[in-house]
Design a protein around this motif. Structure first.
Motif, PDB file in Angstrom:
ATOM      1  N   ASP A  32       0.815  -1.213   0.000  1.00 32.03           N
ATOM      2  CA  ASP A  32       0.000   0.000   0.000  1.00 32.03           C
ATOM      3  C   ASP A  32       0.851   1.265   0.000  1.00 32.03           C
ATOM      4  N   PHE A  33       2.100   1.154   0.430  1.00 30.18           N
ATOM      5  CA  PHE A  33       2.968   2.321   0.526  1.00 30.18           C
ATOM      6  C   PHE A  33       3.770   2.520  -0.762  1.00 30.18           C
ATOM      7  N   THR A  34       4.097   3.768  -1.028  1.00 30.06           N
ATOM      8  CA  THR A  34       4.944   4.090  -2.171  1.00 30.06           C
ATOM      9  C   THR A  34       6.383   3.703  -1.826  1.00 30.06           C
ATOM     10  N   PRO A  35       7.009   2.810  -2.570  1.00 32.81           N
ATOM     11  CA  PRO A  35       8.351   2.338  -2.199  1.00 32.81           C
ATOM     12  C   PRO A  35       9.454   3.354  -2.455  1.00 32.81           C
ATOM     13  N   GLN A  36       9.192   4.313  -3.369  1.00 31.47           N
ATOM     14  CA  GLN A  36      10.234   5.258  -3.754  1.00 31.47           C
ATOM     15  C   GLN A  36       9.593   6.492  -4.366  1.00 31.47           C
ATOM     16  N   ALA A  37      10.200   7.646  -4.101  1.00 35.38           N
ATOM     17  CA  ALA A  37       9.690   8.897  -4.672  1.00 35.38           C
ATOM     18  C   ALA A  37      10.864   9.810  -5.003  1.00 35.38           C
ATOM     19  N   THR A  38      10.613  10.721  -5.941  1.00 33.52           N
ATOM     20  CA  THR A  38      11.621  11.701  -6.335  1.00 33.52           C
ATOM     21  C   THR A  38      11.163  13.089  -5.914  1.00 33.52           C
ATOM     22  N   PHE A  39      12.071  13.843  -5.287  1.00 36.07           N
ATOM     23  CA  PHE A  39      11.719  15.148  -4.749  1.00 36.07           C
ATOM     24  C   PHE A  39      12.585  16.235  -5.372  1.00 36.07           C
ATOM     25  N   ASP A  40      11.961  17.376  -5.619  1.00 33.42           N
ATOM     26  CA  ASP A  40      12.721  18.563  -6.005  1.00 33.42           C
ATOM     27  C   ASP A  40      13.412  19.113  -4.763  1.00 33.42           C
ATOM     28  N   ILE A  41      14.664  19.461  -4.887  1.00 33.17           N
ATOM     29  CA  ILE A  41      15.403  20.025  -3.757  1.00 33.17           C
ATOM     30  C   ILE A  41      16.007  21.368  -4.154  1.00 33.17           C
ATOM     31  N   LYS A  42      16.335  22.139  -3.156  1.00 38.86           N
ATOM     32  CA  LYS A  42      16.835  23.499  -3.372  1.00 38.86           C
ATOM     33  C   LYS A  42      18.197  23.477  -4.066  1.00 38.86           C
ATOM     34  N   LYS A  43      18.376  24.384  -5.005  1.00 39.31           N
ATOM     35  CA  LYS A  43      19.638  24.490  -5.713  1.00 39.31           C
ATOM     36  C   LYS A  43      20.727  25.038  -4.799  1.00 39.31           C
ATOM     37  N   CYS A  44      21.901  24.456  -4.883  1.00 39.60           N
ATOM     38  CA  CYS A  44      23.040  24.932  -4.100  1.00 39.60           C
ATOM     39  C   CYS A  44      23.678  26.142  -4.781  1.00 39.60           C
ATOM     40  N   ASP A  45      24.173  27.066  -3.973  1.00 39.65           N
ATOM     41  CA  ASP A  45      25.014  28.139  -4.508  1.00 39.65           C
ATOM     42  C   ASP A  45      26.403  27.568  -4.751  1.00 39.65           C
ATOM     43  N   LEU A  46      27.015  27.958  -5.875  1.00 37.71           N
ATOM     44  CA  LEU A  46      28.282  27.351  -6.290  1.00 37.71           C
ATOM     45  C   LEU A  46      29.412  28.369  -6.302  1.00 37.71           C
ATOM     46  N   HIS A  47      30.607  27.875  -6.003  1.00 35.45           N
ATOM     47  CA  HIS A  47      31.833  28.670  -6.098  1.00 35.45           C
ATOM     48  C   HIS A  47      32.890  27.841  -6.818  1.00 35.45           C
ATOM     49  N   ARG A  48      33.402  28.372  -7.921  1.00 36.90           N
ATOM     50  CA  ARG A  48      34.420  27.710  -8.734  1.00 36.90           C
ATOM     51  C   ARG A  48      33.987  26.306  -9.193  1.00 36.90           C
ATOM     52  N   LEU A  49      32.717  26.153  -9.457  1.00 39.11           N
ATOM     53  CA  LEU A  49      32.185  24.898  -9.965  1.00 39.11           C
ATOM     54  C   LEU A  49      31.297  25.196 -11.171  1.00 39.11           C
ATOM     55  N   ASP A  50      31.430  24.419 -12.231  1.00 37.08           N
ATOM     56  CA  ASP A  50      30.587  24.600 -13.412  1.00 37.08           C
ATOM     57  C   ASP A  50      29.195  24.028 -13.191  1.00 37.08           C
ATOM     58  N   GLN A  51      29.116  22.992 -12.409  1.00 39.53           N
ATOM     59  CA  GLN A  51      27.823  22.405 -12.081  1.00 39.53           C
ATOM     60  C   GLN A  51      27.862  21.857 -10.666  1.00 39.53           C
ATOM     61  N   GLY A  52      26.674  21.729 -10.075  1.00 43.09           N
ATOM     62  CA  GLY A  52      26.579  21.269  -8.703  1.00 43.09           C
ATOM     63  C   GLY A  52      25.776  19.995  -8.584  1.00 43.09           C
ATOM     64  N   PRO A  53      25.319  19.690  -7.386  1.00 42.22           N
ATOM     65  CA  PRO A  53      24.500  18.491  -7.172  1.00 42.22           C
ATOM     66  C   PRO A  53      23.200  18.551  -7.970  1.00 42.22           C
TER      67      PRO A  53
END
Length: 393
Positions: A32-53
């Motif tokens: 009856d329970f959902t075994p897995q879900a995908t969530f939107d999460i807050k964007k990280c602020d980046l320093h000297r990185l072209d892309q983040g998590p």
């Protein structure tokens, strides 16, 4: 029957039966329970990185329940420590971690038990996530033989496998963490060291010296600033000319992360660990979090901030409530199921407190044990650590 989840809880209501309680039985299949879900999460602020998590995080039901239980146990453990301190059963320094649970649980979710971790004096939560039982932590706080450091370390000096404490000197653990990362590099074991410090320690000179060495030698070190907004009783705005702690490494890449969201912390930590393991050198993370208690138990915590401020964080950003709402609203857990977990945790904490108040203190003749690793040193002024000490009180 293994595919069935049976939850039995006592619910007290004004219309309850004569014995004052009514048993409510809810039987639901795991299906009856959902075994897995995908969530939107807050964007990280980046320093000297072209892309983040990634901006999306996958959470399984099993992970969600594990994170919930761990964070709730940490919260209850710290509240019990508060109570024992006010009863003068815990003495000395005591820095509580409630409010910051998503940091510790998220970090552990992004690394492995084989990786290394060192932190400052607000260490109870990490001692637990590194595998130490609650009763050993509380017994250490009360100075009993059953404590993780045999009752001799107290709040700030607890250790276990791949966990190097609790350190009482502000910022002193940062160069030690760089040294641990050097050992990982030297041994070639693909492990990383998570080195934690607070916003108050971020202005220490040894922190920048450690950054410099780690960058020169490309050490696999994740430097993490737990920014809980106050260094003792001083706000970050009054203490730091720049409050962008994730940029403080200058030449070291950095991330600023929502430290109240366990999924944000987990994804950022995994990103940082992958960065280090790939041979790119150190990375810096700033976790924006908040402590509910004062700096330590001697600080009421409301002379430099208002109760309304604390309550607003509790109501809008509490890490446990955020995870709980996600689990329930996405049908990954039921209210009754989480209540059962809460009851189990309360019992575990009470049992641990009973142990921590009844276990004997270490005997006086063991006071000097575990200081030297081998033979006794020469006597200094007629004494040595192996002398039998006697109480004159």
């Amino acid at each position: 029957m293994q595919n069935m989840l049976t939850i039995i809880s006592n619910v007290f209501r004004g219309t309850a039966s004569k014995n004052g309680a009514r048993a409510v039985v809810s039987t639901r299949s795991y299906a009856d329970f959902t075994p897995q879900a995908t969530f939107d999460i807050k964007k990280c602020d980046l320093h000297r990185l072209d892309q983040g998590p990634a901006l999306k995080a996958v959470l399984t039901r099993e992970q969600g329940l594990k994170y919930y239980r761990t964070m709730q146990t940490m919260r209850r453990m710290e509240l019990k420590a508060d109570q024992l301190y006010k009863q003068k059963i815990i003495r000395g320094f005591c820095h509580l971690y409630d409010g910051q649970e998503a940091c510790a649980v998220g970090i552990e979710g992004g690394i492995t038990p084989d990786d290394h971790l060192i932190t400052a004096y607000r260490a109870h939560g990490y001692t637990f996530t590194r595998g130490v039982a609650v009763k050993e932590i509380l017994a250490e706080l009360t100075g009993r033989r059953g404590g993780i450091a045999k009752g001799k370390g107290g709040s700030m000096h607890m250790y276990t496998k791949n966990f190097y404490g609790g350190n009482g000197i502000v910022g002193a653990q940062v160069p030690l963490g760089a040294g641990l990362a050097l050992a990982c590099q030297y041994q070639g074991n693909n492990q990383v060291c998570v080195t934690l410090y607070g916003d108050g320690a971020a202005n220490q000179g040894q922190v920048f010296e450690s950054f410099n060495m780690a960058a020169l030698w490309k050490l696999p070190c994740i430097f993490i600033c737990e920014n809980n907004q106050y260094g003792m009783g001083t706000s970050v705005e009054r203490a730091s000319a720049s409050t962008e702690y994730y940029k403080r490494g200058d030449y070291i890449p950095g991330l600023r992360v929502d430290g109240m969201d366990v999924l944000c912390v987990r994804e950022a930590t995994q990103f940082a660990a992958d960065h280090c393991r790939s041979g790119k050198g150190p990375i810096l993370m700033e976790l924006q979090t908040y402590r509910y208690h004062g700096h330590s138990m001697s600080d009421p915590g409301v002379s430099y901030r208002t109760r309304d401020e604390i309550q607003e964080v509790r109501s809008k950003s509490d890490p446990i409530s955020l995870l709980k709402d996600r689990l329930i609203s996405n049908n990954m857990a039921s209210v009754e199921e989480l209540k059962v977990i809460d009851v189990e945790i309360r019992k575990e904490i009470e049992d641990a407190a009973q142990f921590a108040t009844s276990d004997p203190e270490p005997p006086l003749d063991e006071l000097c044990d575990h200081i030297f690793s081998s033979e006794a040193p020469i006597e200094v002024r007629g004494t040595n650590p192996w002398m039998k000490l006697k109480s004159r009180s």
